[in-house]
Design an enzyme around this catalytic site. Structure first.
Site, PDB file in Angstrom:
ATOM      1  N   HIS A 133       0.868  -1.178   0.000  1.00 53.28           N
ATOM      2  CA  HIS A 133       0.000   0.000   0.000  1.00 53.28           C
ATOM      3  C   HIS A 133       0.912   1.237   0.000  1.00 53.28           C
ATOM      4  CE1 HIS A 133      -2.823   2.909   1.852  1.00 53.28           C
ATOM      5  NE2 HIS A 133      -3.801   2.104   1.465  1.00 53.28           N
ATOM      6  N   ASP A 210       2.982  -4.851   8.039  1.00 51.47           N
ATOM      7  CA  ASP A 210       1.755  -4.069   7.910  1.00 51.47           C
ATOM      8  C   ASP A 210       0.577  -5.041   8.044  1.00 51.47           C
ATOM      9  OD1 ASP A 210      -0.538  -2.842   7.008  1.00 51.47           O
ATOM     10  OD2 ASP A 210       0.373  -1.973   5.212  1.00 51.47           O
ATOM     11  N   GLN A 213      -4.552  -5.516   6.769  1.00 51.10           N
ATOM     12  CA  GLN A 213      -5.517  -6.445   6.158  1.00 51.10           C
ATOM     13  C   GLN A 213      -5.444  -7.847   6.753  1.00 51.10           C
ATOM     14  OE1 GLN A 213      -7.851  -5.504   4.150  1.00 51.10           O
ATOM     15  NE2 GLN A 213      -7.120  -3.465   3.583  1.00 51.10           N
ATOM     16  N   LYS A 236     -10.506  -0.910  10.431  1.00 46.66           N
ATOM     17  CA  LYS A 236     -10.629  -2.080   9.551  1.00 46.66           C
ATOM     18  C   LYS A 236     -10.971  -3.339  10.340  1.00 46.66           C
ATOM     19  CE  LYS A 236      -7.305  -0.318   6.184  1.00 46.66           C
ATOM     20  NZ  LYS A 236      -8.033   0.043   4.972  1.00 46.66           N
ATOM     21  N   CYS A 374      -4.726   2.517  -3.729  1.00 44.69           N
ATOM     22  CA  CYS A 374      -3.503   3.023  -3.080  1.00 44.69           C
ATOM     23  C   CYS A 374      -2.333   2.071  -3.273  1.00 44.69           C
ATOM     24  CB  CYS A 374      -3.714   3.280  -1.589  1.00 44.69           C
ATOM     25  SG  CYS A 374      -4.925   4.541  -1.257  1.00 44.69           S
TER      26      CYS A 374
HETATM   27  N1  PMP Z   1      -1.828  -0.943   4.515  1.00 39.18           N
HETATM   28  C1  PMP Z   1      -2.759  -1.690   3.913  1.00 39.18           C
HETATM   29  C2  PMP Z   1      -2.388  -3.055   3.420  1.00 39.18           C
HETATM   30  C3  PMP Z   1      -4.042  -1.184   3.745  1.00 39.18           C
HETATM   31  O1  PMP Z   1      -4.978  -1.932   3.145  1.00 39.18           O
HETATM   32  C4  PMP Z   1      -4.353   0.104   4.228  1.00 39.18           C
HETATM   33  C5  PMP Z   1      -5.728   0.707   4.076  1.00 39.18           C
HETATM   34  N2  PMP Z   1      -6.311   0.508   2.820  1.00 39.18           N
HETATM   35  C6  PMP Z   1      -3.353   0.832   4.868  1.00 39.18           C
HETATM   36  C7  PMP Z   1      -2.108   0.274   4.993  1.00 39.18           C
HETATM   37  C8  PMP Z   1      -3.596   2.202   5.414  1.00 39.18           C
HETATM   38  O2  PMP Z   1      -4.468   2.148   6.488  1.00 39.18           O
HETATM   39  P1  PMP Z   1      -5.027   3.471   7.158  1.00 39.18           P
HETATM   40  O3  PMP Z   1      -5.552   4.314   6.034  1.00 39.18           O
HETATM   41  O4  PMP Z   1      -6.095   2.998   8.075  1.00 39.18           O
HETATM   42  O5  PMP Z   1      -3.900   4.125   7.872  1.00 39.18           O
END
Ligand code: PMP
Length: 415
Positions: A133, A210, A213, A236, A374
């Site tokens: 991401h 990270d 997910q 999430k 993203c």
């Molecule tokens: N890493 C991953 C794998 C994600 O899916 C996301 C959110 N789509 C993020 C980081 C960022 O998370 P947040 O916007 O809640 O900080």
């Protein structure tokens, strides 16, 4: 309160009872029952989480840590209890290893900034993967611009699985950190993080995972996996927005300098010399989201009552069911065919633009996400601009998937 009954022979969860905990799922969109398949972006909230927030503001609201009065002490206790709940949920050794952040993004930025300051100099390297991401790419690029560090990228195969042979070759004496996602938000790939961590440790290199997910979908044990840092977002995992977690091994958090300065994170301040607070407060400058923390803990208790293994098994059932059905659609291309995969389906149908598909599904009450998710470097690797993404939760059903498949067929025939 959640009502979870694990009785029916072929169902591990009583999904209808669970759905009753989520008032938003009763909504109609354009007069059609809402089908919410955008759980990768954020999850809906069970009543107990919303009630926890309401109760916090109505009954336990006072700024924490500095107050001698009753309410301040009650709010402090609730916040620190929440930290312990998160410690137990991740199986961390100590609640000192749990730092509250605004989310995954802030947690990665914290590590990127503090780790680079303390442990890296120009020419040092961070290994990331092609399926990160943006929040696990851009913070490192900002440090690259500031400090001259470089990024090395683990490639993947055509199924969307990381190439571990190539990963092993990326290590050099300049490698200072590996930072990879546990589960891809686009491909659903569950990366072999235990192996990735083990390999890094063989080189004496720490690892950040990270978990944005993964934490909502599977049981995560940070002592068993053994990363130095593990991060996730509350929203999430059925908790509120604006709160997340950085887990860090105590020795590493001790070693890193503060990320932000302000109240809470200091031991004493004078114009001559300031000393910093102990862990985890050193990394929590300013008034923390002490209502969000307790609501996040409530969300983790909620999913724990259902059982992370039950959640994983049921969502796998949904994934397999939806994958089989999607594959019957003419012109279907699914991105991400990893052997170990979470309940995420990214796809394109024929020449239909992902945005058109998303808009038309929306008219049928079906919420999916479209675009690059993203993860533009991943899109570049796949040679596409974007996908339609359906991401499932334990409150979704096979009936919803049937309606979704019929919707895609309907859109396909329109083009
Ligand atoms: N890493 C991953 C794998 C994600 O899916 C996301 C959110 N789509 C993020 C980081 C960022 O998370 P947040 O916007 O809640 O900080």
């Amino acid at each position: 309160m959640a009502s979870v009954i694990k009785t029916k022979k072929n169902a591990m969860l009583d999904v209808q009872a669970i759905r009753a905990d989520f008032p938003i799922l009763e909504h109609k969109i354009y007069d059609k029952p809402l089908i919410y398949f955008d759980n990768g972006a954020t999850t809906q909230k069970p009543r107990c989480v919303v009630e926890k927030i309401e109760n916090g503001y109505y009954n336990v609201n006072a700024n924490i840590h500095r107050g001698v009065h009753f309410l301040s002490q009650a709010a402090t206790e609730a916040h620190e209890e929440a930290r312990k709940t998160i410690q137990q949920f991740l199986n961390a050794r100590s609640s000192n290893e749990i730092v509250f952040t605004r989310g995954t993004t802030e947690a990665i930025n914290l590590v990127a900034s503090s780790f680079t300051d303390e442990c890296m100099s120009a020419g040092d390297e961070v290994i990331v993967s092609v399926m990160e991401h943006h929040s696990n790419i851009v913070p490192w690029q900002i440090q690259a611009a500031r400090k001259g560090i470089t990024l090395k990228v683990i490639p993947m195969n055509e199924k969307g699985e990381l190439n571990l042979d190539e990963y092993r070759k990326l290590f050099s004496e300049r490698t200072k950190l590996v930072s990879v996602t546990h589960v891809s938000n686009v491909l659903g790939t569950v990366n072999p993080v235990a192996e990735i961590i083990e390999e890094a440790h063989r080189h004496g290199v720490p690892v950040l995972i990270d978990g944005a997910q993964s934490v909502p979908h599977m049981s995560v044990d940070v002592q068993a996996l053994d990363p130095e840092f593990y991060v996730f977002s509350g929203h999430k995992v059925y908790g509120p927005t604006g709160i997340g977690v950085l887990y860090g091994k105590e020795e590493w958090l001790e070693k890193l300098p503060p990320y932000q300065g302000g109240g809470e994170m200091i031991a004493s301040v004078s114009f001559e010399k300031t000393t910093f607070n102990e862990l985890p407060f050193k990394f929590e400058a300013g008034t923390p989201d002490y209502i969000g923390s307790t609501a996040l803990a409530e969300a983790l208790r909620y999913v724990s009552r259902i059982g992370m293994d039950n959640i994983a098994a049921y969502e796998k059932e949904l994934l397999d069911y939806a994958t089989d059905k999607l594959n019957t659609i003419e012109g279907m291309r699914i991105f991400g065919q990893a052997a170990d995969k979470g309940a995420v389906l990214s796809f394109l149908v024929g020449n239909i633009h992902h945005y058109d598909m998303g808009m038309l599904l929306d008219r049928l009450g079906i919420a999916v996400r479209t675009g690059h998710h993203c993860a533009q470097p991943l899109m570049q690797a796949l040679g596409i601009e974007g996908t339609v993404r359906a991401s499932f939760s334990f409150y979704n059903t096979k009936e919803e998937i049937d309606t979704f498949i019929a919707g895609i067929e309907r859109v396909r025939k329109m083009f």
